[in-house]
Write a protein that holds these residues in place. Structure first.
Motif, mmCIF file in Angstrom:
data_model
loop_
_atom_site.group_PDB
_atom_site.id
_atom_site.type_symbol
_atom_site.label_atom_id
_atom_site.label_comp_id
_atom_site.label_asym_id
_atom_site.label_seq_id
_atom_site.Cartn_x
_atom_site.Cartn_y
_atom_site.Cartn_z
ATOM 1 N N LYS A 58 -55.384 -2.410 1.890
ATOM 2 C CA LYS A 58 -54.868 -1.378 2.782
ATOM 3 C C LYS A 58 -54.832 -0.014 2.090
ATOM 4 O O LYS A 58 -55.154 1.011 2.695
ATOM 5 C CB LYS A 58 -53.481 -1.761 3.280
ATOM 6 C CG LYS A 58 -53.466 -2.910 4.286
ATOM 7 C CD LYS A 58 -52.057 -3.218 4.752
ATOM 8 C CE LYS A 58 -52.050 -4.357 5.771
ATOM 9 N NZ LYS A 58 -50.670 -4.687 6.222
ATOM 10 N N ARG A 59 -54.428 -0.004 0.812
ATOM 11 C CA ARG A 59 -54.378 1.269 0.083
ATOM 12 C C ARG A 59 -55.773 1.863 -0.069
ATOM 13 O O ARG A 59 -55.971 3.073 0.102
ATOM 14 C CB ARG A 59 -53.726 1.070 -1.285
ATOM 15 C CG ARG A 59 -52.221 0.868 -1.241
ATOM 16 C CD ARG A 59 -51.600 0.993 -2.626
ATOM 17 N NE ARG A 59 -52.077 -0.037 -3.533
ATOM 18 C CZ ARG A 59 -51.529 -1.221 -3.676
ATOM 19 N NH1 ARG A 59 -50.464 -1.548 -2.947
ATOM 20 N NH2 ARG A 59 -52.014 -2.097 -4.538
ATOM 21 N N LEU A 60 -56.761 1.015 -0.384
ATOM 22 C CA LEU A 60 -58.127 1.509 -0.534
ATOM 23 C C LEU A 60 -58.698 1.982 0.796
ATOM 24 O O LEU A 60 -59.432 2.977 0.854
ATOM 25 C CB LEU A 60 -59.013 0.414 -1.129
ATOM 26 C CG LEU A 60 -58.759 0.068 -2.601
ATOM 27 C CD1 LEU A 60 -59.561 -1.157 -3.015
ATOM 28 C CD2 LEU A 60 -59.104 1.254 -3.501
ATOM 29 N N GLN A 61 -58.357 1.274 1.867
ATOM 30 C CA GLN A 61 -58.823 1.688 3.185
ATOM 31 C C GLN A 61 -58.235 3.049 3.558
ATOM 32 O O GLN A 61 -58.935 3.913 4.108
ATOM 33 C CB GLN A 61 -58.433 0.638 4.219
ATOM 34 C CG GLN A 61 -58.960 0.918 5.624
ATOM 35 C CD GLN A 61 -58.601 -0.174 6.605
ATOM 36 O OE1 GLN A 61 -57.779 -1.044 6.324
ATOM 37 N NE2 GLN A 61 -59.217 -0.165 7.765
ATOM 38 N N TYR A 62 -56.968 3.253 3.246
ATOM 39 C CA TYR A 62 -56.327 4.534 3.547
ATOM 40 C C TYR A 62 -56.886 5.651 2.667
ATOM 41 O O TYR A 62 -57.046 6.788 3.121
ATOM 42 C CB TYR A 62 -54.821 4.417 3.338
ATOM 43 C CG TYR A 62 -54.065 5.703 3.609
ATOM 44 C CD1 TYR A 62 -53.765 6.085 4.915
ATOM 45 C CD2 TYR A 62 -53.675 6.540 2.563
ATOM 46 C CE1 TYR A 62 -53.088 7.270 5.171
ATOM 47 C CE2 TYR A 62 -53.007 7.720 2.818
ATOM 48 C CZ TYR A 62 -52.711 8.081 4.123
ATOM 49 O OH TYR A 62 -52.046 9.261 4.373
ATOM 50 N N ALA A 63 -57.202 5.337 1.424
ATOM 51 C CA ALA A 63 -57.636 6.357 0.465
ATOM 52 C C ALA A 63 -58.960 6.992 0.858
ATOM 53 O O ALA A 63 -59.205 8.168 0.561
ATOM 54 C CB ALA A 63 -57.733 5.747 -0.929
#
Length: 244
Positions: A58-63
């Motif tokens: 999720k963090r990588l998708q948001y980044a």
């Protein structure tokens, strides 16, 4: 032990990692050789791993990082002015906890965006939030957001993220609205969050690039004085790397 009711209960409780581990152990024939504590430890470990992987995804998708880059793949062999000791410190990530900034300057193609993306990837892996933004697109989006009511929400999102990457700074002069937005972003982040800026323009030319002297002083005061610096040089890696 009733396998199917147990799996149903684990899934109903949202413990999908434990359910998968439970099924794998049963199918592998190892169940009889494990004690209760070993069973529980394996199930908990699998659940923790699954949740950690989901959070990272999720963090990588948001980044929305520009490139799939990892700090483990940093190339120190190609001469371009990389300071290994500085990079080692940046990879450890304490500078983000200290709310310091990072400025990466150099000509086109030497790996500025890649390096920023790699540090963003490491921040995500360290359970920190990151967000990549190309500066020209960012100011265009903020200008459009003024007309549909999203502007305050976008500024708040830019202010909250642990590591904000502003890529391709200085490709074009800033207008009055962009200067104001940039100052608001950096004001919200100063002393609370870390910002990475990449640019082809040397830092000593940024004051003139901003345009208005008052805004330039305020922006650079919040961005430069507590920043680590990486000044890259050398030939473009895009030209020196063979296709494929």
């Amino acid at each position: 032990m009733l396998t199917h009711p147990t799996l149903d209960q684990l899934h109903a409780l949202g413990l999908h990692g434990m359910a998968k581990a439970f099924a794998d152990i049963e199918a592998g024939g190892d169940a009889a050789s494990l004690g209760h504590a070993e069973w529980l430890a394996l199930l908990l470990e699998r659940e923790a791993t699954l949740r950690r992987d989901k959070r990272l995804s999720k963090r990588l998708q948001y980044a929305k990082l520009r490139q799939q880059a990892c700090v483990e793949d940093i190339d120190y062999r190609t001469p371009r002015g990389l300071d290994r000791s500085l990079l080692t410190m940046l990879v450890e990530g304490q500078w983000i906890d200290d709310h310091a900034n990072l400025l990466i300057c150099g000509p086109s193609g030497v790996g500025k965006s890649w390096l920023a993306s790699a540090l963003g990837n490491k921040a995500c892996r360290d359970n920190r939030s990151a967000l990549y933004q190309r500066v020209p697109r960012l100011f265009t989006d903020l200008a459009l957001a003024r007309g549909d009511g999203r502007h305050p929400r976008l500024l708040r999102a830019l202010g909250r993220v642990d590591l904000l990457i502003l890529d391709d700074w200085g490709l074009e002069p800033l207008d009055a609205a962009a200067r104001h937005d940039l100052l608001e972003i950096l004001e919200d982040r100063y002393g609370h969050r870390s910002t990475v800026v990449t640019s082809q323009i040397p830092v000593d030319q940024w004051h003139a690039l901003i345009g208005d002297p008052t805004y330039a002083d305020a922006v650079l005061d919040r961005l430069v004085h507590n920043a680590h610096r990486i000044d890259l040089n050398g030939e473009s890696l895009r030209r020196t790397r063979k296709p494929g």
